[in-house]
Design an enzyme around this catalytic site. Sequence first.
Site, PDB file in Angstrom:
ATOM      1  N   HIS A 204       0.800  -1.230   0.000  1.00 48.71           N
ATOM      2  CA  HIS A 204       0.000   0.000   0.000  1.00 48.71           C
ATOM      3  C   HIS A 204       0.830   1.276   0.000  1.00 48.71           C
ATOM      4  CE1 HIS A 204       0.884  -0.091   4.299  1.00 48.71           C
ATOM      5  NE2 HIS A 204       0.577   1.187   4.324  1.00 48.71           N
TER       6      HIS A 204
HETATM    7  C1  UD1 Z   1      -2.096   5.162   6.226  1.00 50.99           C
HETATM    8  C2  UD1 Z   1      -0.824   5.563   6.968  1.00 50.99           C
HETATM    9  C3  UD1 Z   1       0.181   4.412   6.882  1.00 50.99           C
HETATM   10  C4  UD1 Z   1      -0.445   3.100   7.359  1.00 50.99           C
HETATM   11  C5  UD1 Z   1      -1.713   2.836   6.528  1.00 50.99           C
HETATM   12  C6  UD1 Z   1      -2.399   1.552   6.944  1.00 50.99           C
HETATM   13  C7  UD1 Z   1      -0.206   7.957   6.944  1.00 50.99           C
HETATM   14  C8  UD1 Z   1       0.732   8.934   6.377  1.00 50.99           C
HETATM   15  N1  UD1 Z   1      -0.204   6.730   6.383  1.00 50.99           N
HETATM   16  O1  UD1 Z   1      -1.749   5.006   4.852  1.00 50.99           O
HETATM   17  O2  UD1 Z   1       1.270   4.717   7.710  1.00 50.99           O
HETATM   18  O3  UD1 Z   1       0.473   2.063   7.167  1.00 50.99           O
HETATM   19  O4  UD1 Z   1      -2.606   3.938   6.728  1.00 50.99           O
HETATM   20  O5  UD1 Z   1      -3.425   1.239   6.048  1.00 50.99           O
HETATM   21  O6  UD1 Z   1      -0.925   8.295   7.832  1.00 50.99           O
HETATM   22  N2  UD1 Z   1      -8.528   5.286   1.318  1.00 50.99           N
HETATM   23  C9  UD1 Z   1      -9.762   4.698   1.125  1.00 50.99           C
HETATM   24  N3  UD1 Z   1     -10.494   4.378   2.219  1.00 50.99           N
HETATM   25  C10 UD1 Z   1     -10.081   4.638   3.480  1.00 50.99           C
HETATM   26  C11 UD1 Z   1      -8.825   5.256   3.674  1.00 50.99           C
HETATM   27  C12 UD1 Z   1      -8.076   5.561   2.595  1.00 50.99           C
HETATM   28  O7  UD1 Z   1     -10.179   4.461   0.002  1.00 50.99           O
HETATM   29  O8  UD1 Z   1     -10.803   4.303   4.422  1.00 50.99           O
HETATM   30  C13 UD1 Z   1      -7.699   5.584   0.150  1.00 50.99           C
HETATM   31  C14 UD1 Z   1      -7.943   6.960  -0.368  1.00 50.99           C
HETATM   32  O9  UD1 Z   1      -7.759   6.935  -1.758  1.00 50.99           O
HETATM   33  C15 UD1 Z   1      -6.847   7.759   0.256  1.00 50.99           C
HETATM   34  C16 UD1 Z   1      -5.710   6.758   0.253  1.00 50.99           C
HETATM   35  O10 UD1 Z   1      -6.344   5.505   0.501  1.00 50.99           O
HETATM   36  O11 UD1 Z   1      -6.578   8.930  -0.433  1.00 50.99           O
HETATM   37  C17 UD1 Z   1      -4.673   7.028   1.294  1.00 50.99           C
HETATM   38  O12 UD1 Z   1      -5.213   6.938   2.602  1.00 50.99           O
HETATM   39  P1  UD1 Z   1      -4.421   7.516   3.869  1.00 50.99           P
HETATM   40  O13 UD1 Z   1      -5.136   7.225   5.123  1.00 50.99           O
HETATM   41  O14 UD1 Z   1      -4.054   8.906   3.602  1.00 50.99           O
HETATM   42  O15 UD1 Z   1      -3.098   6.686   3.850  1.00 50.99           O
HETATM   43  P2  UD1 Z   1      -2.849   5.132   3.743  1.00 50.99           P
HETATM   44  O16 UD1 Z   1      -2.233   4.882   2.432  1.00 50.99           O
HETATM   45  O17 UD1 Z   1      -4.031   4.309   4.126  1.00 50.99           O
END
Ligand code: UD1
Length: 373
Positions: A204
């Site tokens: 991811h």
């Molecule tokens: C976040 C954490 C990472 C952790 C990971 C676990 C930060 C910087 N990163 O990364 O350290 O290992 O969570 O999963 O805080 N999205 C969805 N649904 C959700 C959440 C996210 O579709 O419920 C998608 C969206 O497109 C979003 C992208 O994932 O823009 C990134 O989500 P985000 O929470 O910013 O970071 P993660 O990649 O999940």
Amino acid sequence: MSTIVHVVGARPNYMKIAPVWRALTRYEVDQQLVHTGQHYDPNLKDVFFGELPLPAPDVELHIGSGSHGAQTAKALAALEETFVRLAPDLVVVPGDINSTLAAALAAVKLEIPVCHVEAGLRSYDRTMPEEHNRRVTDHLSSLLLTTCADGNENLAREGIVDGVRLVGNTMIDTLEEARGPAEQLGAWAPLGLERGAYVLVTLHRPALVDNPALLRRTIEALAGLSAYRPVVFPIHPRTQARIDDLDLSLPSSLRMLPSLSYTSFLSLELGAAAVLTDSGGVQEETTALGVPCFTLRENTERPVTITEGTNTLIGLEPERIADIPRLLEMADTSRRPPLWDGRAGDRAAVAIAELYGLSLRVPVRAHAPGERG
Ligand code: UD1
């Protein structure tokens, strides 16, 4: 009575905080759980509250996705308001996500002390957002609970010595608790797989999945690996969105699944021949389970999983994936770091109670017949 507020925001936070929460229920303290809403997908959020020893959040802030600045800023503003309202004596934050940093910053500006669960980890890779989050959070915290001795050393190098306590890995407490049910579940069987005869994959991180050419080559290399052993790949929504853009045709031996619940994923992990990942927590879990792990990153903030565990860094070059059958022959799965023993939550609670003067609850006991109340 003192009030402790725990702040969570994304999937790996829940497994780290649940054992601390539970151990603190033995003390005279009011606990509140705040969820920032950084993760909002039911598959990344709600499913975990049903299966971990953690109550539903008392407060939900619904901050959602966004750029790092926007997401952190939204969490910061919402948490500040929440802390003013709840007036906690201590804020507990796990891990290294954007919500962790926001919570620590909001708390200290209100002169509320912060306890960081999983302090001291360093990748020394300044391109990782989590590296900044964990570094700043450590410098803002008054109580720093570390998972391993190199965490204490990293902190000492940055001049942080006071308030550092080596308690072990709380995530492994959660794992030990769920191990029996995960064994029983046998999540490999409904997929038509045999225990010990498949490879499990999770990816991811932006460094990999946000680079379309690299992601394409990685998925193609996984398809190649699936000729050796079936490959099972539960997909984070972020990765799913990027794969959908690639228009790939994949062999049926590469099984893509939606994100899984904690117990289902743990079950697949403990039954795997090997795990390929870019996650932090999975490097630790595989070490605790004695399952060989190959990490698709150039560095790790968890070197103890290499020196005292089952982890091998293979880097981001997808060609290395073809080496896995050979590397597996040499895997050493017998080691586990000290204090990854399922009791870290208890030690964390003792450290918190000592520092903040919490007393143990007097156990309520039924009176025996004739005994005076
Ligand atoms: C976040 C954490 C990472 C952790 C990971 C676990 C930060 C910087 N990163 O990364 O350290 O290992 O969570 O999963 O805080 N999205 C969805 N649904 C959700 C959440 C996210 O579709 O419920 C998608 C969206 O497109 C979003 C992208 O994932 O823009 C990134 O989500 P985000 O929470 O910013 O970071 P993660 O990649 O999940």
